[in-house]
Design a protein around this motif. Structure first.
Motif, mmCIF file in Angstrom:
data_model
loop_
_atom_site.group_PDB
_atom_site.id
_atom_site.type_symbol
_atom_site.label_atom_id
_atom_site.label_comp_id
_atom_site.label_asym_id
_atom_site.label_seq_id
_atom_site.Cartn_x
_atom_site.Cartn_y
_atom_site.Cartn_z
ATOM 1 N N LEU A 132 -4.840 18.947 4.436
ATOM 2 C CA LEU A 132 -3.866 18.292 5.310
ATOM 3 C C LEU A 132 -3.553 16.863 4.848
ATOM 4 C CD1 LEU A 132 -2.063 18.091 7.769
ATOM 5 C CD2 LEU A 132 -4.087 17.773 9.177
ATOM 6 N N ALA A 133 -4.620 16.114 4.548
ATOM 7 C CA ALA A 133 -4.398 14.724 4.141
ATOM 8 C C ALA A 133 -3.664 14.636 2.803
ATOM 9 C CB ALA A 133 -5.729 13.984 4.065
ATOM 10 N N GLU A 134 -4.038 15.527 1.872
ATOM 11 C CA GLU A 134 -3.364 15.527 0.571
ATOM 12 C C GLU A 134 -1.906 15.931 0.737
ATOM 13 O OE1 GLU A 134 -4.264 14.454 -2.236
ATOM 14 O OE2 GLU A 134 -6.434 14.343 -2.213
ATOM 15 N N LEU A 135 -1.650 16.840 1.688
ATOM 16 C CA LEU A 135 -0.262 17.238 1.963
ATOM 17 C C LEU A 135 0.538 16.029 2.460
ATOM 18 C CD1 LEU A 135 1.830 19.628 2.377
ATOM 19 C CD2 LEU A 135 1.040 19.649 4.749
ATOM 20 N N ILE A 136 -0.084 15.253 3.351
ATOM 21 C CA ILE A 136 0.576 14.050 3.871
ATOM 22 C C ILE A 136 0.892 13.098 2.710
ATOM 23 C CG2 ILE A 136 0.254 11.990 5.316
ATOM 24 C CD1 ILE A 136 -1.644 13.806 7.069
ATOM 25 N N VAL A 137 -0.075 12.937 1.821
ATOM 26 C CA VAL A 137 0.104 12.047 0.674
ATOM 27 C C VAL A 137 1.201 12.575 -0.258
ATOM 28 C CG1 VAL A 137 -0.998 11.188 -1.428
ATOM 29 C CG2 VAL A 137 -2.230 11.086 0.743
ATOM 30 N N GLN A 138 1.132 13.895 -0.525
ATOM 31 C CA GLN A 138 2.107 14.473 -1.457
ATOM 32 C C GLN A 138 3.518 14.429 -0.881
ATOM 33 O OE1 GLN A 138 1.775 18.742 -2.546
ATOM 34 N NE2 GLN A 138 1.955 18.102 -4.688
ATOM 35 N N LEU A 139 3.667 14.814 0.393
ATOM 36 C CA LEU A 139 5.002 14.796 1.000
ATOM 37 C C LEU A 139 5.536 13.364 1.105
ATOM 38 C CD1 LEU A 139 4.656 17.399 3.921
ATOM 39 C CD2 LEU A 139 5.785 17.723 1.731
ATOM 40 N N GLY A 140 4.629 12.411 1.338
ATOM 41 C CA GLY A 140 5.039 11.013 1.488
ATOM 42 C C GLY A 140 5.246 10.315 0.153
ATOM 43 N N LYS A 141 5.126 11.079 -0.955
ATOM 44 C CA LYS A 141 5.244 10.522 -2.315
ATOM 45 C C LYS A 141 4.385 9.262 -2.426
ATOM 46 C CE LYS A 141 9.903 12.385 -2.784
ATOM 47 N NZ LYS A 141 9.988 12.925 -1.400
#
Lengths: 503, 220
Positions: A132-141
């Motif tokens: 979840l956190a990595e997804l937030i980071v990836q989506l947020g560039k």
């Protein structure tokens, strides 16, 4: 990346970031202390963890060969990668061989370290982070800012905005009217990622431990995204640093007790997956283990710095660090932030860059990181060792070759000052003349230093110069036995413990 | 030179300071840490398991062997499950009281097929009281690793006291490293958003554990 002080400057002046970080680090450090206190034998477990890791590192060649044999015997394929480029090339080739153009990923520090996602993208392969956190980071560039909770610098409102804005670009869009309630946000991530999990043919992971004796790999996680990536795809590729090996199955009894309590402050993390090669009709039919060096053998060659390779990536040291708490993870300019990053990154990457040369100074040496470390890495000791190396230069190993490091440029003024001092102390006459000159001109001295000394004197008072050099006073009063006469000692002299009557 | 030889060569050169007669593995590690924390009898150990499972938001039920089928049927009914997955080797008696459609665990079923199943009932290999953990090792009645992952509701049956150990070291001793294992401590959870714990991101959002004991007076 700029040097740490420059990079930390903005973070320290960002009240939202500081608020998010303070809340997170304090919450987790208090919980960790309670979870650790539950075990009466914490000190012994910590010592055993240290000893297992030290022993393994001292015989790493033997255990790596044994691991290779065990994994191969269990149906896996072992690859060796000397550096990031080689590891990325191996993974890209393995993915291409499957004919797939997308992979699902378990959060892994090793693959971040080598920049795998970017390397795969350059080869036309999309890598989806599923934590979840990595997804937030990836989506947020964005970039991760913590080892365990990489989006710790974001609050719920920021996360909602990222999901609403970006999810549709990557797959299933966020639900209309998404709130900033953590449960709703988690649900949006569940739906978005489930599409990807169910069709994924290739998974990429790291591992927390590899058991040499049995060839077993262990992944410790909370959400289940790891289990999805480890069991649903047909092909699994695990990229693991060579220091993650432990000798025996039994050794897991130490680390599976210390890791969860140190990292998430839980008795046990919700999910732990263990697999040994491949299993018929259960999980991936094709398993590849990529053993990664990328600076680890250079680190191993340093007898003081070697202990950094004991790290089990729990991140407890980040949460207690007063510097991390204020500067945040991005300022460290490396995937390993905080105290462990300050000793690991300059060793893995060398200290040639500005940021790596500054990292050993990104610490107050308070020692809290050593106290909480579940494998007793003496981080302050390594920090001081690296500072010495940077300031004075010395022998290092880079890419397997011995080299001699030159003193860092930033320390030229300091070394020039030391050379001048050495010259003066070797010439009593010159020293005396200089001291007398300094005393007589003391009213004219500026309150701040010019040039590079300006920053230093901006936060400190310059030490006042006494009215009379000590040696002159000693000679005139015979060490204080004779009356001081007209010459009055000043306040500075008194604070030095020598008073008017010489007692 | 292959990368394998290059890396092993670097490792050996890096370890030039390590004497050939360095301390052996057996002597290098002080194992004076505890095998078990505390001094609980069998019944108290089972109670601790129940307590720690519940602490991590698993729903815990206790029943005797002859109540098990009815207990499972009631749990599936309460959930409103229309389909339940039954792994190979699961005791058929456990699902004898429910009329929910039973789906076998097949190697060729796709993840999408699994996603359409409401609940899964499994046995386990061992349960750890101190940490509130159940361990599945793909043995009889436990199914492939994915069956306890994709459906949103997992019912796990633990035989007490014989499948319960106190501590993590005791559990590792009972497990076979060559089998894939899944250790489950409470349902899926994340703390990635402001460290607020949220259950169920990817794995089953509901974990129900049934602690089943032999009826009183019947020898195990």
């Amino acid at each position: 990346m700029p040097a740490f002080p420059k990079a930390a400057h903005d973070a320290v002046n960002n009240p939202t970031l500081r608020g998010n970080l303070r809340h997170a680090t304090h919450t987790i450090r208090d919980k960790r202390a309670a979870a650790v206190a539950e075990l009466d034998d914490w000190a012994q477990l910590r010592e055993a963890g240290k000893q297992i890791k030290d022993h393994t590192l001292r015989h790493l060649d033997r255990y790596l060969v044994q691991l290779e044999e065990s994994v191969t015997a269990a149906g896996g394929t072992v690859h060796w990668a000397a550096d990031a480029d080689e590891a990325n090339r191996i993974v890209a080739d393995l993915v291409k061989a499957t004919g797939e153009t997308e992979v699902v990923k378990v959060k892994s520090m090793a693959t971040q370290e080598i920049g795998l996602n970017e390397a795969l993208e350059a080869e036309g392969i999309a890598a989806y982070e599923t934590d979840l956190a990595e997804l937030i980071v990836q989506l947020g560039k964005d970039r991760p800012s913590h080892i365990l909770v990489p989006a710790i610098h974001r609050n719920r409102g920021e996360i909602r905005d990222i999901f609403a804005r970006e999810m549709s670009e990557w797959g299933r869009a966020a639900p209309v009217g998404l709130t900033d309630n953590p449960a709703d946000l988690a649900d949006a991530a569940r739906l978005h990622l489930r599409d990807k999990f169910l069709r994924a043919k290739v998974g990429v992971s790291g591992a927390n431990f590899m058991v040499a004796e049995t060839g077993t790999l262990v992944v410790v996680e909370s959400e289940g995204n790891g289990r999805m990536c480890l069991t649903l795809p047909e092909t699994l590729i695990s990229v693991v640093g060579i220091e993650k090996v432990v000798p025996t199955w039994r050794d897991l009894e130490v680390f599976l007790q210390t890791l969860p309590r140190s990292s998430t402050a839980e008795r046990m993390n919700p999910y732990t997956s263990m697999w040994t090669g491949t299993s018929e009709d259960d999980g991936p039919s094709d398993f590849h283990l990529v053993l990664l060096d990328n600076g680890r053998t250079d680190t191993l060659a340093d007898e003081v710095g070697r202990q950094a390779l004991r790290c089990i990536r729990c991140s407890a040291c980040l949460n207690v660090c007063p510097v991390y708490e204020r500067a945040g993870g991005h300022a460290y300019g490396s995937v390993y932030p905080g105290p462990i990053g300050a000793i690991l990154s300059p060793q893995l990457r060398g200290t040639q860059s500005e940021v790596d040369a500054s990292l050993p100074y990104a610490s107050s040496l308070c020692g809290a990181c050593y106290d909480v470390c579940p494998v007793a890495i003496d981080i302050p000791e390594v920090l001081v060792h690296l500072r010495e190396r940077i300031a004075q230069g010395g022998p290092v190993t880079r890419e397997g070759n011995k080299a001699v490091l030159k003193p860092a440029k930033g320390h030229a003024a300091e070394r020039a000052a030391m050379r001048a001092a050495r010259w003066a102390f070797g010439r009593p006459g010159a020293l005396r003349a200089g001291q007398r000159l300094a005393s007589r001109t003391r009213k004219l001295h500026p309150r701040t230093l010019p040039g590079p000394g300006k920053a230093w004197s901006a936060t400190r008072d310059l030490p006042p110069v006494p009215a009379e050099p000590f040696r002159d006073w000693w000679q005139r009063t015979d060490g204080g036995k004779k009356s001081d006469g007209d010459k009055k000692t000043d306040g500075v002299r008194k604070t030095d413990g020598v008073t008017k009557d010489g007692k | 030179m292959s990368s394998r030889d290059r890396i092993l060569g670097r490792v050996r050169r890096a370890l030039a300071d390590v004497p050939p007669d360095d301390t052996s593995y057996e002597q290098a590690v002080d194992r004076s840490y505890l095998r078990v924390h505390g001094d609980l009898d069998v019944e108290q150990t089972v109670d601790l398991l129940a307590e720690n499972l519940a602490d991590y938001r698993a729903i815990v039920r206790r029943c005797t062997e002859d109540e098990l089928a009815r207990t499972i049927a009631a749990m599936l009914a309460a959930r409103g499950a229309a389909t339940v997955l039954a792994p190979p080797g699961l005791d058929p008696a456990w699902l004898s009281a429910t009329d929910v459609v039973q789906v076998p665990d097949r190697a060729d079923s796709t993840p999408h097929d699994l996603d359409r199943i409401d609940s899964v009932v499994t046995a386990c290999a061992v349960a750890i009281a101190e940490t509130g953990t159940i361990v599945l090792d793909a043995g009889p009645g436990q199914g492939r690793r994915r069956v306890t992952l994709v459906p949103d509701h997992h019912i796990c049956v633990v035989r007490v006291p014989d499948q319960v150990v106190s501590s993590l070291p005791e559990a590792l001793e009972r497990l076979d490293p060559t089998r894939p294992s899944t250790w489950i401590s409470g349902p899926s959870a994340t703390s990635d958003i402001e460290l607020d714990r949220v259950e169920g991101v990817h794995g089953p959002r509901t974990l129900e554990v049934v602690l089943v004991s032999d009826p009183p007076g019947v020898a195990a």
